[in-house]
Design a protein around this motif. Structure first.
Motif, short mmCIF file in Angstrom:
data_model
loop_
_atom_site.label_atom_id
_atom_site.label_comp_id
_atom_site.label_asym_id
_atom_site.label_seq_id
_atom_site.Cartn_x
_atom_site.Cartn_y
_atom_site.Cartn_z
N GLU A 63 -3.31 -62.35 5.89
CA GLU A 63 -2.14 -60.99 5.48
C GLU A 63 -2.85 -59.64 6.42
N SER B 15 -4.47 -59.86 10.59
CA SER B 15 -4.80 -60.14 12.11
C SER B 15 -5.66 -59.33 12.93
N MET C 93 0.20 -56.64 6.17
CA MET C 93 -0.69 -56.77 7.14
C MET C 93 -1.39 -56.08 7.49
N ARG D 226 -3.74 -54.79 10.83
CA ARG D 226 -4.59 -55.29 12.65
C ARG D 226 -5.57 -54.53 12.63
N PRO E 154 -3.66 -64.96 9.44
CA PRO E 154 -2.48 -63.32 9.56
C PRO E 154 -1.67 -64.69 8.28
#
Length: 215
Positions: free
Chosen positions: A27, A29, A1, A3, A23
């Motif tokens: 993957e 966010s 993930m 971010r 997300p």
């Protein structure tokens, strides 16, 4: 993930990126946002994001000053420029201070995803038009006899300026990483610098007027 923290004073941009990425599916966010540099510095928790998307033009502050403030506060987090400004002039300036990518706001979801993937691997991702300008710079600088670069060193420097890591260069040239790192240190010595960031800046600073005109 991956971010992302967004620094942009246009709500539509933040909303658009939220719409782009889910997300569970991508993957990727969006974990935070701010409209000013001061807001980022006062409230952003670096434990909640992996990269920063910074708009070039924010209300208040010069883009270079804004970038430097973020880089000082978050030295280990890649900062990507996310803007509608396409000029080579600003691309060069932002890469010289350490931007890891320069993304146009018209970029597709797929293009952004690919850039993020490369940045998270440690690459610096240049735009196609800056790559073309850098290629011109390479032709002038790498072949200058005063640097005395071997053909292998010219090839290594080419890959390095394209944002490849030592491991990636080793794979492309079928050499071991130790050999590549030793060659890069030798190249740094020839350019009179002591680290890779200084080498990057040295190359980007060559022939400014002849390649880009007076500013």
């Amino acid at each position: 993930m991956v971010r992302i923290f967004i620094v942009d004073d246009h709500p539509v941009t933040i909303t658009g990126l939220h719409t782009y990425f889910r997300p569970s599916r991508d993957e990727i966010s969006i974990t935070g946002s701010a409209s000013t540099i001061e807001e980022v510095l006062s409230k952003a928790d670096p434990g909640t994001f992996d990269v920063i998307f910074m708009d070039l033009w924010l209300n208040g502050g010069n883009p270079l000053d804004n970038f430097k403030k973020l880089a000082k506060k978050f030295p280990d987090i890649p900062i990507l420029i996310y803007t509608g400004e396409n000029s080579i002039h600003w691309q060069r300036k932002m890469f010289k201070v350490g931007a890891k990518a320069y993304i146009n706001k018209q970029a597709t979801k797929s293009e952004i995803s690919q850039i993020l993937e490369r940045v998270m691997k440690g690459e610096t991702v240049y735009t196609p038009n800056l790559n073309e300008a850098l290629l011109k710079r390479k032709i002038y600088s790498y072949n200058d006899p005063k640097y005395g670069l071997s053909e292998d060193q010219k090839e290594i420097l080419k890959y390095f300026m394209e944002g490849n890591t030592s491991r990636m260069i080793a794979g492309k040239m079928s050499k071991n990483i130790t050999t590549i790192d030793r060659s890069i240190r030798d190249i740094m010595g020839k350019f009179g610098v002591t680290n890779k960031l200084e080498l990057m800046k040295a190359i980007l600073s060559l022939d400014d007027e002849s390649l880009f005109g007076k500013r």
